[in-house]
Design an enzyme around this catalytic site. Structure first.
Site, PDB file in Angstrom:
ATOM      1  N   SER A   1      15.270 103.946  50.337  1.00 44.87           N
ATOM      2  CA  SER A   1      16.200 103.212  49.470  1.00 44.87           C
ATOM      3  C   SER A   1      17.624 103.604  49.845  1.00 44.87           C
ATOM      4  O   SER A   1      17.864 104.724  50.330  1.00 44.87           O
ATOM      5  CB  SER A   1      15.958 103.581  48.010  1.00 44.87           C
ATOM      6  OG  SER A   1      17.034 103.147  47.201  1.00 44.87           O
TER       7      SER A   1
ATOM      8  N   TYR B   1      14.610 109.874  41.639  1.00 46.83           N
ATOM      9  CA  TYR B   1      14.421 108.826  42.658  1.00 46.83           C
ATOM     10  C   TYR B   1      15.297 109.126  43.875  1.00 46.83           C
ATOM     11  O   TYR B   1      14.824 109.113  45.007  1.00 46.83           O
ATOM     12  CB  TYR B   1      14.793 107.474  42.039  1.00 46.83           C
ATOM     13  CG  TYR B   1      14.578 106.278  42.941  1.00 46.83           C
ATOM     14  CD1 TYR B   1      13.307 105.746  43.131  1.00 46.83           C
ATOM     15  CD2 TYR B   1      15.649 105.662  43.583  1.00 46.83           C
ATOM     16  CE1 TYR B   1      13.115 104.630  43.940  1.00 46.83           C
ATOM     17  CE2 TYR B   1      15.464 104.542  44.392  1.00 46.83           C
ATOM     18  CZ  TYR B   1      14.197 104.030  44.565  1.00 46.83           C
ATOM     19  OH  TYR B   1      14.008 102.935  45.373  1.00 46.83           O
TER      20      TYR B   1
ATOM     21  N   LYS C   1      13.557 110.068  47.483  1.00 42.17           N
ATOM     22  CA  LYS C   1      13.737 109.093  48.569  1.00 42.17           C
ATOM     23  C   LYS C   1      14.496 109.743  49.746  1.00 42.17           C
ATOM     24  O   LYS C   1      14.228 109.446  50.902  1.00 42.17           O
ATOM     25  CB  LYS C   1      14.464 107.854  48.054  1.00 42.17           C
ATOM     26  CG  LYS C   1      13.603 106.957  47.161  1.00 42.17           C
ATOM     27  CD  LYS C   1      12.479 106.285  47.941  1.00 42.17           C
ATOM     28  CE  LYS C   1      11.773 105.215  47.117  1.00 42.17           C
ATOM     29  NZ  LYS C   1      10.766 104.447  47.863  1.00 42.17           N
TER      30      LYS C   1
HETATM   31  P1  NDP Z   1       7.577  96.582  42.840  1.00 42.96           P
HETATM   32  O1  NDP Z   1       7.587  97.323  41.554  1.00 42.96           O
HETATM   33  O2  NDP Z   1       7.827  95.123  42.846  1.00 42.96           O
HETATM   34  O3  NDP Z   1       6.215  96.899  43.611  1.00 42.96           O
HETATM   35  C1  NDP Z   1       5.760  98.194  43.771  1.00 42.96           C
HETATM   36  C2  NDP Z   1       4.405  98.170  44.418  1.00 42.96           C
HETATM   37  O4  NDP Z   1       3.935  99.517  44.548  1.00 42.96           O
HETATM   38  C3  NDP Z   1       3.376  97.427  43.587  1.00 42.96           C
HETATM   39  O5  NDP Z   1       2.431  96.830  44.438  1.00 42.96           O
HETATM   40  C4  NDP Z   1       2.721  98.561  42.791  1.00 42.96           C
HETATM   41  O6  NDP Z   1       1.454  98.165  42.314  1.00 42.96           O
HETATM   42  C5  NDP Z   1       2.675  99.650  43.862  1.00 42.96           C
HETATM   43  N1  NDP Z   1       2.564 101.014  43.371  1.00 42.96           N
HETATM   44  C6  NDP Z   1       3.421 101.669  42.554  1.00 42.96           C
HETATM   45  N2  NDP Z   1       2.962 102.900  42.301  1.00 42.96           N
HETATM   46  C7  NDP Z   1       1.805 103.036  42.987  1.00 42.96           C
HETATM   47  C8  NDP Z   1       0.866 104.080  43.112  1.00 42.96           C
HETATM   48  N3  NDP Z   1       1.008 105.228  42.478  1.00 42.96           N
HETATM   49  N4  NDP Z   1      -0.211 103.886  43.907  1.00 42.96           N
HETATM   50  C9  NDP Z   1      -0.384 102.689  44.554  1.00 42.96           C
HETATM   51  N5  NDP Z   1       0.474 101.674  44.468  1.00 42.96           N
HETATM   52  C10 NDP Z   1       1.547 101.843  43.673  1.00 42.96           C
HETATM   53  O7  NDP Z   1       8.637  97.348  43.767  1.00 42.96           O
HETATM   54  P2  NDP Z   1       9.599  96.811  44.912  1.00 42.96           P
HETATM   55  O8  NDP Z   1       8.913  95.811  45.748  1.00 42.96           O
HETATM   56  O9  NDP Z   1      10.879  96.502  44.268  1.00 42.96           O
HETATM   57  O10 NDP Z   1       9.800  98.171  45.731  1.00 42.96           O
HETATM   58  C11 NDP Z   1       8.965  98.554  46.797  1.00 42.96           C
HETATM   59  C12 NDP Z   1       9.563  99.795  47.421  1.00 42.96           C
HETATM   60  O11 NDP Z   1      10.889  99.503  47.839  1.00 42.96           O
HETATM   61  C13 NDP Z   1       9.663 100.987  46.474  1.00 42.96           C
HETATM   62  O12 NDP Z   1       9.347 102.165  47.156  1.00 42.96           O
HETATM   63  C14 NDP Z   1      11.110 100.971  46.051  1.00 42.96           C
HETATM   64  O13 NDP Z   1      11.569 102.260  45.721  1.00 42.96           O
HETATM   65  C15 NDP Z   1      11.777 100.472  47.323  1.00 42.96           C
HETATM   66  N6  NDP Z   1      13.075  99.854  47.088  1.00 42.96           N
HETATM   67  C16 NDP Z   1      13.202  98.746  46.278  1.00 42.96           C
HETATM   68  C17 NDP Z   1      14.442  98.186  46.076  1.00 42.96           C
HETATM   69  C18 NDP Z   1      14.646  96.981  45.206  1.00 42.96           C
HETATM   70  O14 NDP Z   1      15.808  96.640  44.911  1.00 42.96           O
HETATM   71  N7  NDP Z   1      13.612  96.285  44.777  1.00 42.96           N
HETATM   72  C19 NDP Z   1      15.645  98.755  46.690  1.00 42.96           C
HETATM   73  C20 NDP Z   1      15.399  99.915  47.515  1.00 42.96           C
HETATM   74  C21 NDP Z   1      14.151 100.428  47.704  1.00 42.96           C
HETATM   75  P3  NDP Z   1       0.745  98.858  41.037  1.00 42.96           P
HETATM   76  O15 NDP Z   1       1.798  99.006  39.981  1.00 42.96           O
HETATM   77  O16 NDP Z   1      -0.360  97.933  40.685  1.00 42.96           O
HETATM   78  O17 NDP Z   1       0.238 100.174  41.536  1.00 42.96           O
END
Ligand code: NDP
Length: 263
Positions: free
Chosen positions: A144, A157, A161
């Site tokens: 991130s 976070y 990260k």
């Molecule tokens: P979402 O919340 O839309 O999706 C997160 C995904 O991770 C889901 O599929 C969720 O499914 C899964 N997940 C979360 N925790 C677990 C776990 N313990 N085990 C298995 N799967 C897990 O997030 P984003 O798409 O927004 O973000 C994806 C990545 O990008 C993250 O690491 C985030 O920190 C990073 N990021 C996002 C930004 C943004 O603006 N959106 C900016 C910078 C970085 P489920 O809950 O069913 O497990």
């Protein structure tokens, strides 16, 4: 541009929604088979069906919690059973936090360490042997912009990260002799359902204009003046996992609409 990803196997944690799902679709569009992992089995099944409906590839969905050793083992076993290993690993599962350093208890730190760092370490440890057998591979860690430019309300976070970036760098040095490239990406604001939920909650008592909140946030923080869509950053992830990026090793790439304030 042919990315040469046809029939490769890509494991994507957090592949059921948001950035992970967009990247999974990007891989599938290039003819790569995908293993998507997340905890919510129903959402995962829906994602699998969506990918299968659009692309002639195999899609394996594994419901597991990658913040645990057991969950990582489950994902590794399913990948081994379906494909005998993998060529690509995208460590993407993650989530924002909200705390102060003075108030957050140890177990909260531990949870984020396990989710953002140990999942990447455990899955790399499990998949690198099969990448070696296949002659090489790629590991991409989704960190991130907060790894370098912290947001005040989420110290855990920011810290975990940042640790993922260093894990990425050190993995890169250790694995490149085996033709396994490791890199990281630091996205800025990406409009995923998670952000819409957060903005909806934050505006609930002031009229519910979540879109206005999102637009203001982008205008105030990112020179481009808007959030990215998951799809428009997914292409960058897919490219970095292809042989077209064969000289990219141990780097961290910002995809943030100009949000990073330093050079
Ligand atoms: P979402 O919340 O839309 O999706 C997160 C995904 O991770 C889901 O599929 C969720 O499914 C899964 N997940 C979360 N925790 C677990 C776990 N313990 N085990 C298995 N799967 C897990 O997030 P984003 O798409 O927004 O973000 C994806 C990545 O990008 C993250 O690491 C985030 O920190 C990073 N990021 C996002 C930004 C943004 O603006 N959106 C900016 C910078 C970085 P489920 O809950 O069913 O497990």
């Amino acid at each position: 541009m042919d990315l040469g990803l046809r029939d490769k196997v890509a494991v994507i944690t957090g592949g059921s929604i948001g950035i992970g799902l967009a990247v999974a679709k990007g891989f599938a569009a290039e003819g790569a088979h995908v293993v998507i992992a997340a905890r919510d089995a129903d959402r995962l099944t829906a994602a699998r069906e969506e990918i299968l409906a659009a692309h002639a590839v195999q899609v394996v969905a594994v419901d597991c919690d990658v913040a645990t050793a057991l969950g990582c083992d489950r994902l590794l076993a399913a990948t081994e059973e379906a494909f005998g290993g993998a060529d690509i690993l995208l460590n993407n599962a993650g989530t924002g936090s909200n705390e102060t350093i003075l108030d957050a208890p140890d177990d909260k730190w531990q949870f984020y360490w396990d989710l953002h760092v140990m999942a990447a370490v455990r899955l790399a440890r499990g998949l690198v042997p099969s990448m070696k057998r296949r002659g090489g591979g790629v590991i991409l860690n989704n960190a991130s912009i907060c790894a370098a430019q912290p947001l005040w309300y989420e110290p855990i976070y920011n810290v975990t990260k940042a640790a993922l970036i260093m894990a990425s760098k050190t993995m890169a040095t250790e694995f490149i002799p085996h033709n396994i490239r490791v890199n990281a990406i630091n996205p800025g604001f990406v409009l995923t359902p998670d952000w819409i939920k957060t903005a909806t909650q934050l505006t609930a008592e002031t009229g519910g204009d979540w879109k206005g909140y999102i637009d203001n946030l982008a205008r105030e923080n990112a020179p481009i003046g808007r959030f990215a869509s998951p799809e428009e950053i997914a292409d960058f992830f897919v490219f970095l996992c292809s042989d077209r990026a064969s000289y990219s090793v141990g780097s961290t790439y910002f995809v943030d609409g100009g949000m990073l304030k330093t050079i």
